[in-house]
Design a protein around this motif. Structure first.
Motif, PDB file in Angstrom:
ATOM      1  N   ILE B 141     -15.315  12.405   4.707  1.00 18.69           N
ATOM      2  CA  ILE B 141     -15.309  11.131   5.429  1.00 18.69           C
ATOM      3  C   ILE B 141     -14.117  11.083   6.393  1.00 18.69           C
ATOM      4  O   ILE B 141     -14.240  10.602   7.526  1.00 18.69           O
ATOM      5  CB  ILE B 141     -15.295   9.945   4.435  1.00 18.69           C
ATOM      6  N   GLU B 142     -12.988  11.610   5.957  1.00 20.96           N
ATOM      7  CA  GLU B 142     -11.805  11.629   6.823  1.00 20.96           C
ATOM      8  C   GLU B 142     -12.089  12.428   8.105  1.00 20.96           C
ATOM      9  O   GLU B 142     -11.733  12.001   9.210  1.00 20.96           O
ATOM     10  CB  GLU B 142     -10.621  12.244   6.065  1.00 20.96           C
ATOM     11  N   ALA B 143     -12.747  13.595   7.951  1.00 19.06           N
ATOM     12  CA  ALA B 143     -13.090  14.409   9.126  1.00 19.06           C
ATOM     13  C   ALA B 143     -14.085  13.668  10.012  1.00 19.06           C
ATOM     14  O   ALA B 143     -14.020  13.738  11.246  1.00 19.06           O
ATOM     15  CB  ALA B 143     -13.659  15.755   8.673  1.00 19.06           C
ATOM     16  N   ALA B 144     -15.010  12.922   9.384  1.00 19.27           N
ATOM     17  CA  ALA B 144     -15.993  12.162  10.160  1.00 19.27           C
ATOM     18  C   ALA B 144     -15.321  11.004  10.899  1.00 19.27           C
ATOM     19  O   ALA B 144     -15.714  10.655  12.022  1.00 19.27           O
ATOM     20  CB  ALA B 144     -17.104  11.654   9.239  1.00 19.27           C
ATOM     21  N   GLN B 145     -14.298  10.410  10.273  1.00 22.34           N
ATOM     22  CA  GLN B 145     -13.541   9.354  10.970  1.00 22.34           C
ATOM     23  C   GLN B 145     -12.858   9.940  12.207  1.00 22.34           C
ATOM     24  O   GLN B 145     -12.837   9.320  13.269  1.00 22.34           O
ATOM     25  CB  GLN B 145     -12.488   8.742  10.036  1.00 22.34           C
ATOM     26  N   ALA B 146     -12.314  11.171  12.062  1.00 16.75           N
ATOM     27  CA  ALA B 146     -11.598  11.805  13.177  1.00 16.75           C
ATOM     28  C   ALA B 146     -12.527  12.069  14.353  1.00 16.75           C
ATOM     29  O   ALA B 146     -12.106  11.991  15.517  1.00 16.75           O
ATOM     30  CB  ALA B 146     -10.938  13.107  12.710  1.00 16.75           C
ATOM     31  N   GLU B 147     -13.808  12.380  14.067  1.00 12.93           N
ATOM     32  CA  GLU B 147     -14.751  12.612  15.171  1.00 12.93           C
ATOM     33  C   GLU B 147     -15.380  11.302  15.650  1.00 12.93           C
ATOM     34  O   GLU B 147     -16.183  11.306  16.579  1.00 12.93           O
ATOM     35  CB  GLU B 147     -15.847  13.618  14.763  1.00 12.93           C
ATOM     36  N   GLY B 148     -15.086  10.192  14.964  1.00  9.42           N
ATOM     37  CA  GLY B 148     -15.560   8.885  15.411  1.00  9.42           C
ATOM     38  C   GLY B 148     -16.931   8.484  14.898  1.00  9.42           C
ATOM     39  O   GLY B 148     -17.500   7.494  15.357  1.00  9.42           O
ATOM     40  N   SER B 149     -17.472   9.211  13.905  1.00 11.17           N
ATOM     41  CA  SER B 149     -18.819   8.879  13.425  1.00 11.17           C
ATOM     42  C   SER B 149     -18.798   7.971  12.194  1.00 11.17           C
ATOM     43  O   SER B 149     -19.854   7.517  11.750  1.00 11.17           O
ATOM     44  CB  SER B 149     -19.599  10.165  13.123  1.00 11.17           C
ATOM     45  N   VAL B 150     -17.618   7.715  11.634  1.00  9.46           N
ATOM     46  CA  VAL B 150     -17.490   6.805  10.480  1.00  9.46           C
ATOM     47  C   VAL B 150     -16.377   5.807  10.775  1.00  9.46           C
ATOM     48  O   VAL B 150     -15.350   6.158  11.372  1.00  9.46           O
ATOM     49  CB  VAL B 150     -17.201   7.608   9.181  1.00  9.46           C
ATOM     50  N   ARG B 151     -16.567   4.550  10.339  1.00 10.74           N
ATOM     51  CA  ARG B 151     -15.581   3.484  10.578  1.00 10.74           C
ATOM     52  C   ARG B 151     -14.211   3.890  10.021  1.00 10.74           C
ATOM     53  O   ARG B 151     -14.122   4.546   8.977  1.00 10.74           O
ATOM     54  CB  ARG B 151     -16.054   2.185   9.961  1.00 10.74           C
ATOM     55  N   ASP B 152     -13.145   3.441  10.679  1.00 12.09           N
ATOM     56  CA  ASP B 152     -11.824   3.852  10.200  1.00 12.09           C
ATOM     57  C   ASP B 152     -10.939   2.671   9.813  1.00 12.09           C
ATOM     58  O   ASP B 152      -9.722   2.805   9.748  1.00 12.09           O
ATOM     59  CB  ASP B 152     -11.129   4.756  11.227  1.00 12.09           C
ATOM     60  N   ASP B 153     -11.572   1.522   9.519  1.00 11.61           N
ATOM     61  CA  ASP B 153     -10.776   0.372   9.073  1.00 11.61           C
ATOM     62  C   ASP B 153     -10.620   0.347   7.552  1.00 11.61           C
ATOM     63  O   ASP B 153     -10.043  -0.585   6.985  1.00 11.61           O
ATOM     64  CB  ASP B 153     -11.393  -0.944   9.572  1.00 11.61           C
ATOM     65  N   VAL B 154     -11.156   1.364   6.869  1.00 11.53           N
ATOM     66  CA  VAL B 154     -11.007   1.496   5.420  1.00 11.53           C
ATOM     67  C   VAL B 154     -10.561   2.939   5.181  1.00 11.53           C
ATOM     68  O   VAL B 154     -10.987   3.843   5.905  1.00 11.53           O
ATOM     69  CB  VAL B 154     -12.352   1.223   4.697  1.00 11.53           C
ATOM     70  N   THR B 155      -9.699   3.159   4.196  1.00 12.25           N
ATOM     71  CA  THR B 155      -9.228   4.521   3.930  1.00 12.25           C
ATOM     72  C   THR B 155     -10.401   5.414   3.519  1.00 12.25           C
ATOM     73  O   THR B 155     -11.368   4.933   2.910  1.00 12.25           O
ATOM     74  CB  THR B 155      -8.179   4.556   2.799  1.00 12.25           C
ATOM     75  N   PRO B 156     -10.328   6.726   3.827  1.00  9.84           N
ATOM     76  CA  PRO B 156     -11.411   7.639   3.451  1.00  9.84           C
ATOM     77  C   PRO B 156     -11.710   7.587   1.947  1.00  9.84           C
ATOM     78  O   PRO B 156     -12.872   7.556   1.537  1.00  9.84           O
ATOM     79  CB  PRO B 156     -10.869   9.017   3.836  1.00  9.84           C
ATOM     80  N   ARG B 157     -10.671   7.567   1.139  1.00 10.84           N
ATOM     81  CA  ARG B 157     -10.882   7.542  -0.320  1.00 10.84           C
ATOM     82  C   ARG B 157     -11.640   6.290  -0.755  1.00 10.84           C
ATOM     83  O   ARG B 157     -12.549   6.345  -1.583  1.00 10.84           O
ATOM     84  CB  ARG B 157      -9.524   7.614  -1.039  1.00 10.84           C
ATOM     85  N   ASN B 158     -11.265   5.135  -0.183  1.00 10.31           N
ATOM     86  CA  ASN B 158     -11.949   3.902  -0.578  1.00 10.31           C
ATOM     87  C   ASN B 158     -13.385   3.856  -0.061  1.00 10.31           C
ATOM     88  O   ASN B 158     -14.274   3.341  -0.748  1.00 10.31           O
ATOM     89  CB  ASN B 158     -11.146   2.679  -0.142  1.00 10.31           C
ATOM     90  N   LEU B 159     -13.623   4.417   1.121  1.00  5.34           N
ATOM     91  CA  LEU B 159     -15.005   4.498   1.607  1.00  5.34           C
ATOM     92  C   LEU B 159     -15.831   5.398   0.682  1.00  5.34           C
ATOM     93  O   LEU B 159     -16.996   5.098   0.387  1.00  5.34           O
ATOM     94  CB  LEU B 159     -15.059   5.043   3.037  1.00  5.34           C
ATOM     95  N   ALA B 160     -15.234   6.500   0.221  1.00  8.00           N
ATOM     96  CA  ALA B 160     -15.942   7.385  -0.708  1.00  8.00           C
ATOM     97  C   ALA B 160     -16.284   6.635  -1.998  1.00  8.00           C
ATOM     98  O   ALA B 160     -17.394   6.747  -2.532  1.00  8.00           O
ATOM     99  CB  ALA B 160     -15.091   8.615  -1.023  1.00  8.00           C
ATOM    100  N   ARG B 161     -15.326   5.842  -2.499  1.00  8.62           N
ATOM    101  CA  ARG B 161     -15.570   5.079  -3.732  1.00  8.62           C
ATOM    102  C   ARG B 161     -16.659   4.037  -3.540  1.00  8.62           C
ATOM    103  O   ARG B 161     -17.494   3.816  -4.425  1.00  8.62           O
ATOM    104  CB  ARG B 161     -14.273   4.393  -4.161  1.00  8.62           C
ATOM    105  N   LEU B 162     -16.653   3.366  -2.381  1.00  9.56           N
ATOM    106  CA  LEU B 162     -17.687   2.352  -2.115  1.00  9.56           C
ATOM    107  C   LEU B 162     -19.054   3.007  -2.004  1.00  9.56           C
ATOM    108  O   LEU B 162     -20.044   2.513  -2.558  1.00  9.56           O
ATOM    109  CB  LEU B 162     -17.358   1.596  -0.827  1.00  9.56           C
ATOM    110  N   ALA B 163     -19.126   4.144  -1.278  1.00  5.94           N
ATOM    111  CA  ALA B 163     -20.403   4.839  -1.129  1.00  5.94           C
ATOM    112  C   ALA B 163     -20.921   5.275  -2.497  1.00  5.94           C
ATOM    113  O   ALA B 163     -22.104   5.075  -2.821  1.00  5.94           O
ATOM    114  CB  ALA B 163     -20.236   6.054  -0.213  1.00  5.94           C
ATOM    115  N   LEU B 164     -20.036   5.829  -3.334  1.00  2.00           N
ATOM    116  CA  LEU B 164     -20.463   6.287  -4.658  1.00  2.00           C
ATOM    117  C   LEU B 164     -20.828   5.113  -5.563  1.00  2.00           C
ATOM    118  O   LEU B 164     -21.724   5.225  -6.405  1.00  2.00           O
ATOM    119  CB  LEU B 164     -19.373   7.164  -5.292  1.00  2.00           C
ATOM    120  N   GLY B 165     -20.164   3.970  -5.373  1.00  5.31           N
ATOM    121  CA  GLY B 165     -20.531   2.776  -6.140  1.00  5.31           C
ATOM    122  C   GLY B 165     -21.964   2.371  -5.850  1.00  5.31           C
ATOM    123  O   GLY B 165     -22.738   2.028  -6.754  1.00  5.31           O
TER     124      GLY B 165
END
Lengths: 203, 203
Positions: B141-165
């Motif tokens: 997710i962090e790499a996807a944020q760097a290329e601009g394809s994933v929102r970056d107003d939430v930390t990569p780790r927390n986005l991963a946790r939300l997606a897995l939730g």
């Protein structure tokens, strides 16, 4: 029994009812409700079992009070979203934000609610109220689909379950006092997670 | 012990190892791992405890095999996503779709994994592997944020946790043989839920 606000402890063994209930909920979450005995609660609190029975009639009554506390607040936040008078999509967003606010404010009680297995009448009644909240969110989502503000390639009920799955995961990782980079305050976390959930619902 | 493929039962009390393990996992999920004894497993299978010990050394070994089964498959699906050579956003999408496929294919084992409390070394080792999967998704997710394809107003780790939730909530409501309106097939459900999760990540 009257709901008294927390009062200062007079001497070591004194607990007001609310503090006592909160300590019990903490122990339930740590060891599991089934595995926590009244003896363990008494030892944790540093008081006798009969001193606990002065405040509550049974272990199950403690569970019931905690679950009511979480469910009353969640239902009230659904009521406010539905009574807001905004368009359906806005109601969905308010319901999600409101649910997250309750989850953070009453995290121990909500955690207890989310871990129920349905082993008693008290648990089954709480699970039924929880299902009813999912149903109500599904109805709001259905109205939002009709106005075109929410994706319609997934059933309203399943979208409600997915949204709640994401929201509920917050109890597993968010700590209000945490120093994780990013969401330092509750308001920031609630706004960000609401944004992620709504992004998923909009598609 | 060799991993044999299921063989037809010879007579009433015979179980191949894989069927025996699957029946044990089902009982763990029904009653909770802690609350399930070897005696209960034997009664459920209609064989003696020593017949179970012919296949596995202990209750904890049964748990370990089931958790390995789920975790090996989840890790393999992360490997495939990372080795796919597509852009980071596409890797995230493949990881989410792959995780959902494993979740449906091995729903009993994944359910067991998601309910662990960390009460033993076996459980703690599985929880560490689970955290490592979250960490790996966070890196994608962090790499996807760097290329601009994933929102970056939430930390990569927390986005991963939300997606897995959101993904993990599927074990609570999806039944492959279910007749719920909408997602009648596994493929349709996986595609729809992947779409909802990716919608949330894109913002």
């Amino acid at each position: 029994m009257p709901q008294s606000s927390p009062t200062p402890r007079r001497g070591r063994p004194g607990y007001d009812r609310q503090t006592l209930l909160a300590e019990c909920v903490e122990l339930f979450n740590r060891h599991g409700y089934e595995a926590t005995s009244m003896g363990m609660l008494a030892a944790h609190l540093g008081i006798s079992k009969s001193a606990i029975y002065h405040h509550v009639e049974s272990k199950e009554a403690i569970l019931g009070h905690a679950l009511d506390d979480a469910l009353d607040a969640l239902e009230a936040s659904m009521d406010r979203a539905q009574a807001s008078g905004v368009a359906p999509g806005g109601q969905v967003e308010r319901a999600i934000r409101g649910g997250l606010e309750v989850l953070v404010e009453k995290m121990p009680e909500v955690t207890l609610l989310l871990r129920l297995r349905g082993n008693s009448d008290v648990e089954r009644a709480a699970m039924e109220r929880r299902r009813d909240i999912t149903r109500r969110l599904g109805e709001m989502i259905e109205a939002a689909q009709a106005e075109g503000s929410v994706r319609d390639d997934v059933t309203p009920r399943n979208l409600a379950r997915l949204a709640l799955g994401m929201i509920n995961s917050v109890v597993d990782w968010y700590r209000p006092e945490g120093d994780a980079p990013g969401h330092k305050t509750v308001d920031e976390m609630v706004a960000a997670v609401t944004g992620v959930v709504m992004g998923g619902l909009r598609g």
